[in-house]
Design a protein around this motif. Structure first.
Motif, PDB file in Angstrom:
ATOM      1  N   ALA A 107       0.828  -1.207   0.000  1.00 45.05           N
ATOM      2  CA  ALA A 107       0.000   0.000   0.000  1.00 45.05           C
ATOM      3  C   ALA A 107       0.864   1.260   0.000  1.00 45.05           C
ATOM      4  O   ALA A 107       0.576   2.228  -0.718  1.00 45.05           O
ATOM      5  N   LYS A 108       1.918   1.250   0.769  1.00 44.94           N
ATOM      6  CA  LYS A 108       2.824   2.402   0.801  1.00 44.94           C
ATOM      7  C   LYS A 108       3.514   2.596  -0.546  1.00 44.94           C
ATOM      8  O   LYS A 108       3.717   3.735  -1.000  1.00 44.94           O
ATOM      9  N   ALA A 109       3.856   1.501  -1.195  1.00 46.51           N
ATOM     10  CA  ALA A 109       4.465   1.596  -2.523  1.00 46.51           C
ATOM     11  C   ALA A 109       3.496   2.223  -3.516  1.00 46.51           C
ATOM     12  O   ALA A 109       3.885   3.023  -4.377  1.00 46.51           O
ATOM     13  N   LEU A 110       2.223   1.876  -3.385  1.00 47.43           N
ATOM     14  CA  LEU A 110       1.205   2.448  -4.268  1.00 47.43           C
ATOM     15  C   LEU A 110       1.123   3.964  -4.081  1.00 47.43           C
ATOM     16  O   LEU A 110       0.958   4.707  -5.062  1.00 47.43           O
ATOM     17  N   LEU A 111       1.263   4.442  -2.846  1.00 44.12           N
ATOM     18  CA  LEU A 111       1.224   5.880  -2.590  1.00 44.12           C
ATOM     19  C   LEU A 111       2.333   6.602  -3.348  1.00 44.12           C
ATOM     20  O   LEU A 111       2.094   7.618  -4.014  1.00 44.12           O
ATOM     21  N   THR A 112       3.533   6.084  -3.252  1.00 44.89           N
ATOM     22  CA  THR A 112       4.668   6.704  -3.930  1.00 44.89           C
ATOM     23  C   THR A 112       4.490   6.663  -5.443  1.00 44.89           C
ATOM     24  O   THR A 112       4.733   7.657  -6.144  1.00 44.89           O
ATOM     25  N   GLU A 113       4.043   5.528  -5.941  1.00 47.68           N
ATOM     26  CA  GLU A 113       3.831   5.389  -7.384  1.00 47.68           C
ATOM     27  C   GLU A 113       2.779   6.375  -7.885  1.00 47.68           C
ATOM     28  O   GLU A 113       2.920   6.936  -8.975  1.00 47.68           O
ATOM     29  N   ASP A 114       1.716   6.577  -7.105  1.00 51.18           N
ATOM     30  CA  ASP A 114       0.652   7.472  -7.553  1.00 51.18           C
ATOM     31  C   ASP A 114       1.184   8.887  -7.783  1.00 51.18           C
ATOM     32  O   ASP A 114       0.856   9.522  -8.793  1.00 51.18           O
ATOM     33  N   GLU A 115       2.009   9.370  -6.876  1.00 51.50           N
ATOM     34  CA  GLU A 115       2.587  10.698  -7.068  1.00 51.50           C
ATOM     35  C   GLU A 115       3.426  10.748  -8.341  1.00 51.50           C
ATOM     36  O   GLU A 115       3.325  11.699  -9.133  1.00 51.50           O
ATOM     37  N   GLU A 116       4.242   9.729  -8.531  1.00 51.92           N
ATOM     38  CA  GLU A 116       5.129   9.711  -9.695  1.00 51.92           C
ATOM     39  C   GLU A 116       4.338   9.589 -10.996  1.00 51.92           C
ATOM     40  O   GLU A 116       4.621  10.290 -11.988  1.00 51.92           O
ATOM     41  N   LEU A 117       3.327   8.696 -11.006  1.00 51.14           N
ATOM     42  CA  LEU A 117       2.549   8.472 -12.221  1.00 51.14           C
ATOM     43  C   LEU A 117       1.754   9.706 -12.611  1.00 51.14           C
ATOM     44  O   LEU A 117       1.659  10.052 -13.795  1.00 51.14           O
ATOM     45  N   ASN A 118       1.170  10.389 -11.628  1.00 50.80           N
ATOM     46  CA  ASN A 118       0.385  11.578 -11.953  1.00 50.80           C
ATOM     47  C   ASN A 118       1.260  12.735 -12.414  1.00 50.80           C
ATOM     48  O   ASN A 118       0.849  13.525 -13.265  1.00 50.80           O
ATOM     49  N   LYS A 119       2.461  12.836 -11.858  1.00 53.13           N
ATOM     50  CA  LYS A 119       3.394  13.856 -12.351  1.00 53.13           C
ATOM     51  C   LYS A 119       3.742  13.581 -13.811  1.00 53.13           C
ATOM     52  O   LYS A 119       3.785  14.491 -14.646  1.00 53.13           O
ATOM     53  N   ALA A 120       3.987  12.308 -14.123  1.00 54.66           N
ATOM     54  CA  ALA A 120       4.334  11.947 -15.503  1.00 54.66           C
ATOM     55  C   ALA A 120       3.161  12.164 -16.443  1.00 54.66           C
ATOM     56  O   ALA A 120       3.325  12.714 -17.543  1.00 54.66           O
ATOM     57  N   ALA A 121       1.951  11.733 -16.031  1.00 51.72           N
ATOM     58  CA  ALA A 121       0.766  11.897 -16.880  1.00 51.72           C
ATOM     59  C   ALA A 121       0.494  13.366 -17.168  1.00 51.72           C
ATOM     60  O   ALA A 121       0.229  13.761 -18.309  1.00 51.72           O
ATOM     61  N   SER A 122       0.566  14.199 -16.124  1.00 49.66           N
ATOM     62  CA  SER A 122       0.262  15.612 -16.319  1.00 49.66           C
ATOM     63  C   SER A 122       1.350  16.320 -17.125  1.00 49.66           C
ATOM     64  O   SER A 122       1.067  17.268 -17.863  1.00 49.66           O
ATOM     65  N   GLU A 123       2.584  15.843 -17.019  1.00 49.69           N
ATOM     66  CA  GLU A 123       3.645  16.420 -17.842  1.00 49.69           C
ATOM     67  C   GLU A 123       3.429  16.085 -19.311  1.00 49.69           C
ATOM     68  O   GLU A 123       3.579  16.946 -20.193  1.00 49.69           O
ATOM     69  N   HIS A 124       3.058  14.842 -19.600  1.00 41.99           N
ATOM     70  CA  HIS A 124       2.718  14.476 -20.976  1.00 41.99           C
ATOM     71  C   HIS A 124       1.546  15.308 -21.476  1.00 41.99           C
ATOM     72  O   HIS A 124       1.549  15.805 -22.617  1.00 41.99           O
ATOM     73  N   ALA A 125       0.529  15.468 -20.621  1.00 40.40           N
ATOM     74  CA  ALA A 125      -0.663  16.211 -21.021  1.00 40.40           C
ATOM     75  C   ALA A 125      -0.351  17.684 -21.268  1.00 40.40           C
ATOM     76  O   ALA A 125      -0.941  18.309 -22.159  1.00 40.40           O
ATOM     77  N   ALA A 126       0.574  18.246 -20.502  1.00 40.24           N
ATOM     78  CA  ALA A 126       0.958  19.642 -20.720  1.00 40.24           C
ATOM     79  C   ALA A 126       1.512  19.839 -22.127  1.00 40.24           C
ATOM     80  O   ALA A 126       1.210  20.843 -22.796  1.00 40.24           O
ATOM     81  N   GLU A 127       2.277  18.871 -22.583  1.00 41.31           N
ATOM     82  CA  GLU A 127       2.818  18.974 -23.954  1.00 41.31           C
ATOM     83  C   GLU A 127       1.707  18.822 -24.987  1.00 41.31           C
ATOM     84  O   GLU A 127       1.727  19.497 -26.026  1.00 41.31           O
ATOM     85  N   VAL A 128       0.734  17.950 -24.718  1.00 39.49           N
ATOM     86  CA  VAL A 128      -0.425  17.826 -25.620  1.00 39.49           C
ATOM     87  C   VAL A 128      -1.165  19.147 -25.714  1.00 39.49           C
ATOM     88  O   VAL A 128      -1.537  19.607 -26.806  1.00 39.49           O
ATOM     89  N   VAL A 129      -1.376  19.791 -24.586  1.00 42.72           N
ATOM     90  CA  VAL A 129      -2.077  21.072 -24.552  1.00 42.72           C
ATOM     91  C   VAL A 129      -1.297  22.133 -25.323  1.00 42.72           C
ATOM     92  O   VAL A 129      -1.873  22.894 -26.123  1.00 42.72           O
ATOM     93  N   LEU A 130      -0.008  22.195 -25.113  1.00 44.79           N
ATOM     94  CA  LEU A 130       0.803  23.213 -25.789  1.00 44.79           C
ATOM     95  C   LEU A 130       0.802  23.019 -27.299  1.00 44.79           C
ATOM     96  O   LEU A 130       0.799  23.999 -28.068  1.00 44.79           O
ATOM     97  N   ARG A 131       0.791  21.769 -27.753  1.00 45.49           N
ATOM     98  CA  ARG A 131       0.732  21.520 -29.194  1.00 45.49           C
ATOM     99  C   ARG A 131      -0.636  21.867 -29.770  1.00 45.49           C
ATOM    100  O   ARG A 131      -0.744  22.315 -30.913  1.00 45.49           O
ATOM    101  N   ALA A 132      -1.690  21.690 -28.971  1.00 47.59           N
ATOM    102  CA  ALA A 132      -3.051  21.915 -29.473  1.00 47.59           C
ATOM    103  C   ALA A 132      -3.480  23.369 -29.388  1.00 47.59           C
ATOM    104  O   ALA A 132      -4.398  23.781 -30.111  1.00 47.59           O
ATOM    105  N   CYS A 133      -2.841  24.158 -28.535  1.00 44.74           N
ATOM    106  CA  CYS A 133      -3.294  25.524 -28.262  1.00 44.74           C
ATOM    107  C   CYS A 133      -2.167  26.514 -28.526  1.00 44.74           C
ATOM    108  O   CYS A 133      -1.225  26.614 -27.729  1.00 44.74           O
ATOM    109  N   PRO A 134      -2.251  27.282 -29.616  1.00 40.74           N
ATOM    110  CA  PRO A 134      -1.164  28.204 -29.953  1.00 40.74           C
ATOM    111  C   PRO A 134      -1.096  29.447 -29.070  1.00 40.74           C
ATOM    112  O   PRO A 134      -0.040  30.066 -28.958  1.00 40.74           O
TER     113      PRO A 134
END
Length: 321
Positions: A107-134
């Motif tokens: 369970a503790k490992a899941l907590l750490t992973e969640d922070e890391e995964l959401n940081k990665a997902a939102s970083e990918h999404a930020a690039e999607v947004v920047l490409r879609a919105c001039p």
């Protein structure tokens, strides 16, 4: 408290989201019954945070219960729409044969992973947004709360805002108040204020008008369950928001960890939609605001067809149905 949900002193510790923004209050949940109650009344909410609650609940049961699997079932079914809750339960249960300490470590490992995964997902999404919105800086619109409070400690859709704001690329965030429990006005606005991100709260019904007035460059939302074809279940009102965004040719981006994708469901038609207590609509702060006997339709979520979604983004990048 750095995390929305954590383990300390043999208890599950959560930020009580029903108290914000008026009071920052921590709950120490020492029994499975207390945890299930916190989940049902939305003291802890948001798909990734519910995944953590599921795993930590099993860790709690492994230490206190005579029937861990029965308690695990109670936790997994406390809210039916968010797939992460049952996913967290199942992941922790796999360690049960190795003993309570192994369950807790998972369970503790899941907590750490969640922070890391959401940081990665939102970083990918930020690039999607920047490409879609001039346009720069960006004017973003959010619905419900998909920030730190909905995850273990970073955020999914609102995590995109943190990345973009750090780069000076956010002009303003329009925050749907999000009826009936006002998670946007109470929680998202609170998070944005904490980070000094310019924002305004608006009624849910104003979103389409804001788009028509040219006030929105991109819509960002989280998800509680994503079907294999890319249909998205999220807070009620998301579907209408996606229709309006499509009409105004505005990108509509969904951000969530891959654990939110439910490949067992071909389409969103199979997603169970939770219906909440009628009093959430007929009363406000305990005061009746509708006539006695008024019937209510109060679904907590709706399903947005994948055709209306510009991109679903996880920690692996853009999801391909």
């Amino acid at each position: 408290m750095r995390r929305t949900i954590d383990w300390a002193d043999d208890a599950v510790v959560v930020i009580d989201q029903t108290a914000l923004p008026g009071e920052f209050r921590l709950l120490r949940l020492r029994t499975v019954g207390e945890l299930v109650d916190a989940v049902k009344r939305l003291a802890v909410r948001g798909a990734p945070a519910l995944g953590a609650a599921g795993a930590l609940g099993v860790a709690l049961a492994a230490r206190t219960s005579e029937d861990v699997e029965a308690d695990a079932e109670l936790i997994a079914t406390a809210r039916p729409t968010a797939v992460n809750l049952a996913w967290g339960v199942e992941r922790a249960l796999k360690k049960l044969p190795q003993g309570p300490d192994a369950v807790l470590e998972e369970a503790k490992a899941l907590l750490t992973e969640d922070e890391e995964l959401n940081k990665a997902a939102s970083e990918h999404a930020a690039e999607v947004v920047l490409r879609a919105c001039p346009r720069r800086p960006l004017r973003l619109l959010t619905h419900c709360n998909a920030g730190r409070l909905a995850t273990v400690g970073w955020g999914s859709a609102l995590g995109v805002v943190w990345h973009l704001h750090d780069r000076g690329l956010v002009e303003e965030v329009l925050v749907d108040e999000t009826r009936p429990l006002l998670q946007g006005a109470r929680l998202t606005a609170w998070e944005l204020a904490q980070e000094n991100v310019p924002h305004r709260v608006q009624p849910d019904g104003a979103a389409a008008a804001a788009m028509a007035k040219g006030m929105v460059d991109c819509v960002l939302v989280g998800a509680d369950r994503i079907a294999a074809n890319g249909d998205v279940a999220n807070k009620i009102g998301t579907y209408g928001l996606a229709i309006a965004a499509k009409h105004h040719d505005i990108p509509f981006v969904v951000v969530a960890p891959s654990s939110t994708v439910d490949t067992s469901l071909a389409t969103g038609a199979g997603i169970a939609i939770e219906e909440r207590d009628a009093r959430e609509l007929t009363h406000y702060a305990g005061t009746p605001i509708a006539p006695d006997g008024t019937r209510v339709f109060n679904p907590a979520f709706d399903v947005t067809p994948h055709e209306l979604v510009t991109a679903v983004v996880t920690e692996r990048g853009r999801y391909e149905p």
